[in-house]
Write an enzyme that holds these catalytic residues in place. Structure first.
Site, mmCIF file in Angstrom:
data_model
loop_
_atom_site.group_PDB
_atom_site.id
_atom_site.type_symbol
_atom_site.label_atom_id
_atom_site.label_comp_id
_atom_site.label_asym_id
_atom_site.label_seq_id
_atom_site.Cartn_x
_atom_site.Cartn_y
_atom_site.Cartn_z
ATOM 1 N N LYS A 29 0.826 -1.223 0.000
ATOM 2 C CA LYS A 29 0.000 0.000 0.000
ATOM 3 C C LYS A 29 0.853 1.262 0.000
ATOM 4 O O LYS A 29 0.494 2.223 -0.656
ATOM 5 C CB LYS A 29 -1.057 -0.005 1.110
ATOM 6 C CG LYS A 29 -0.564 0.109 2.518
ATOM 7 C CD LYS A 29 -1.746 0.012 3.487
ATOM 8 C CE LYS A 29 -1.284 -0.332 4.888
ATOM 9 N NZ LYS A 29 -0.201 0.501 5.449
ATOM 10 N N ARG A 38 -8.403 2.527 10.069
ATOM 11 C CA ARG A 38 -8.150 1.096 10.233
ATOM 12 C C ARG A 38 -9.191 0.433 11.136
ATOM 13 O O ARG A 38 -9.124 -0.769 11.350
ATOM 14 C CB ARG A 38 -6.784 0.912 10.879
ATOM 15 C CG ARG A 38 -5.727 0.300 9.945
ATOM 16 C CD ARG A 38 -4.438 0.339 10.700
ATOM 17 N NE ARG A 38 -3.384 -0.488 10.299
ATOM 18 C CZ ARG A 38 -2.330 -0.101 9.587
ATOM 19 N NH1 ARG A 38 -2.276 1.098 9.067
ATOM 20 N NH2 ARG A 38 -1.326 -0.914 9.388
ATOM 21 N N ARG A 90 12.437 -3.620 10.101
ATOM 22 C CA ARG A 90 11.415 -2.927 10.893
ATOM 23 C C ARG A 90 11.089 -3.745 12.133
ATOM 24 O O ARG A 90 11.010 -4.973 12.063
ATOM 25 C CB ARG A 90 10.148 -2.758 10.028
ATOM 26 C CG ARG A 90 9.807 -1.309 9.780
ATOM 27 C CD ARG A 90 8.669 -1.168 8.827
ATOM 28 N NE ARG A 90 7.380 -1.532 9.418
ATOM 29 C CZ ARG A 90 6.219 -1.227 8.869
ATOM 30 N NH1 ARG A 90 6.178 -0.553 7.745
ATOM 31 N NH2 ARG A 90 5.090 -1.595 9.442
HETATM 32 P P1 AMP Z 1 1.760 0.485 8.589
HETATM 33 O O1 AMP Z 1 2.990 1.280 8.321
HETATM 34 O O2 AMP Z 1 0.538 1.041 7.898
HETATM 35 O O3 AMP Z 1 1.941 -0.988 8.324
HETATM 36 O O4 AMP Z 1 1.458 0.625 10.154
HETATM 37 C C1 AMP Z 1 2.403 0.165 11.111
HETATM 38 C C2 AMP Z 1 1.799 0.158 12.496
HETATM 39 O O5 AMP Z 1 1.407 1.479 12.867
HETATM 40 C C3 AMP Z 1 0.554 -0.693 12.677
HETATM 41 O O6 AMP Z 1 0.843 -2.051 12.904
HETATM 42 C C4 AMP Z 1 -0.081 -0.029 13.901
HETATM 43 O O7 AMP Z 1 0.627 -0.380 15.071
HETATM 44 C C5 AMP Z 1 0.214 1.443 13.640
HETATM 45 N N1 AMP Z 1 -0.849 2.116 12.854
HETATM 46 C C6 AMP Z 1 -0.744 2.670 11.611
HETATM 47 N N2 AMP Z 1 -1.890 3.218 11.216
HETATM 48 C C7 AMP Z 1 -2.767 3.023 12.226
HETATM 49 C C8 AMP Z 1 -4.143 3.341 12.425
HETATM 50 N N3 AMP Z 1 -4.852 3.983 11.476
HETATM 51 N N4 AMP Z 1 -4.714 2.980 13.605
HETATM 52 C C9 AMP Z 1 -4.026 2.335 14.553
HETATM 53 N N5 AMP Z 1 -2.735 1.990 14.437
HETATM 54 C C10 AMP Z 1 -2.100 2.320 13.284
#
Ligand code: AMP
Length: 191
Positions: A13, A87, A132
């Protein structure tokens, strides 16, 4: 144009949102990036959210909303693509309120569909490249469970309004981009 990108971890994404954003000159706003930046900067918010990120748990709705709505206030005028937000259904309702305030509803919700084991495979590969903290196998599997239970219901929420554009995210990266751009162009020409 105002777009949302919903996809399981590892679906690409971030890559696709950046490409679509460039094509339409949209502000690419990734909630995960905003949260990781806060952790790196060592802000109070960063300290609060670090363990959620490390464990693959969702950060609480109110914290995410605060950080995303603050960032939206500084969004470029041409529109945005939100990557990773909302989310949860609660976040989606809050997002509706935010967009209603600015009189700018969402135009489309792009959903990248990728099989669970393919997501695991891709994230393990990324782990060896980027390191990461949430890319270990048990955390990856947990993040996928969280996606299934907390985030996937959003597709129905937006499908009820005819907004969901489902794309096969297992196609080659360039094909996925091309399909998104073609479908957005078709949608715009219908208006
Ligand atoms: P991502 O980079 O989109 O894979 O997000 C990494 C991490 O950030 C996720 O596993 C959550 O811990 C946190 N995170 C990102 N976006 C959200 C959201 N909209 N709501 C809650 N936690 C989020």
């Amino acid at each position: 144009m105002r777009l949302l990108m919903i996809a399981p971890p590892g679906a690409g994404k971030g890559t696709q949102a950046a490409r679509v954003g460039r094509q339409y000159d949209l502000d690419h706003i990734a909630s995960g990036d905003l949260l990781r930046e806060a952790v790196r900067a060592g802000t109070e918010l960063g300290r609060k959210v670090k363990r959620y990120l490390d464990q693959g748990e969702l950060v609480s709705d109110d914290l995410v909303l605060a950080i995303v709505s603050d960032r939206l206030k500084r969004a470029k005028p041409g529109g945005f693509i939100l990557d990773g937000f909302p989310r949860t259904v609660e976040q989606a309702r809050a997002a509706d309120r935010l967009f209603a305030e600015s009189g700018e509803p969402v135009d489309a919700v792009i959903y990248l569909d990728v099989d669970r084991e393919e997501s695991v495979r891709r994230l393990l590969a990324r782990a060896s490249e980027e390191g990461r903290s949430d890319d270990q196998e048990s955390t990856i599997r947990h993040r996928l469970d969280v996606f299934e239970t907390m985030t996937k219901p959003l597709l129905q929420y937006y499908a009820d309004r005819g907004l969901v554009m489902a794309i096969d995210g297992e196609q080659p990266i360039d094909t996925v981009t091309e399909e998104i751009l073609n479908r957005l162009a078709a949608k715009r020409s219908k208006r």
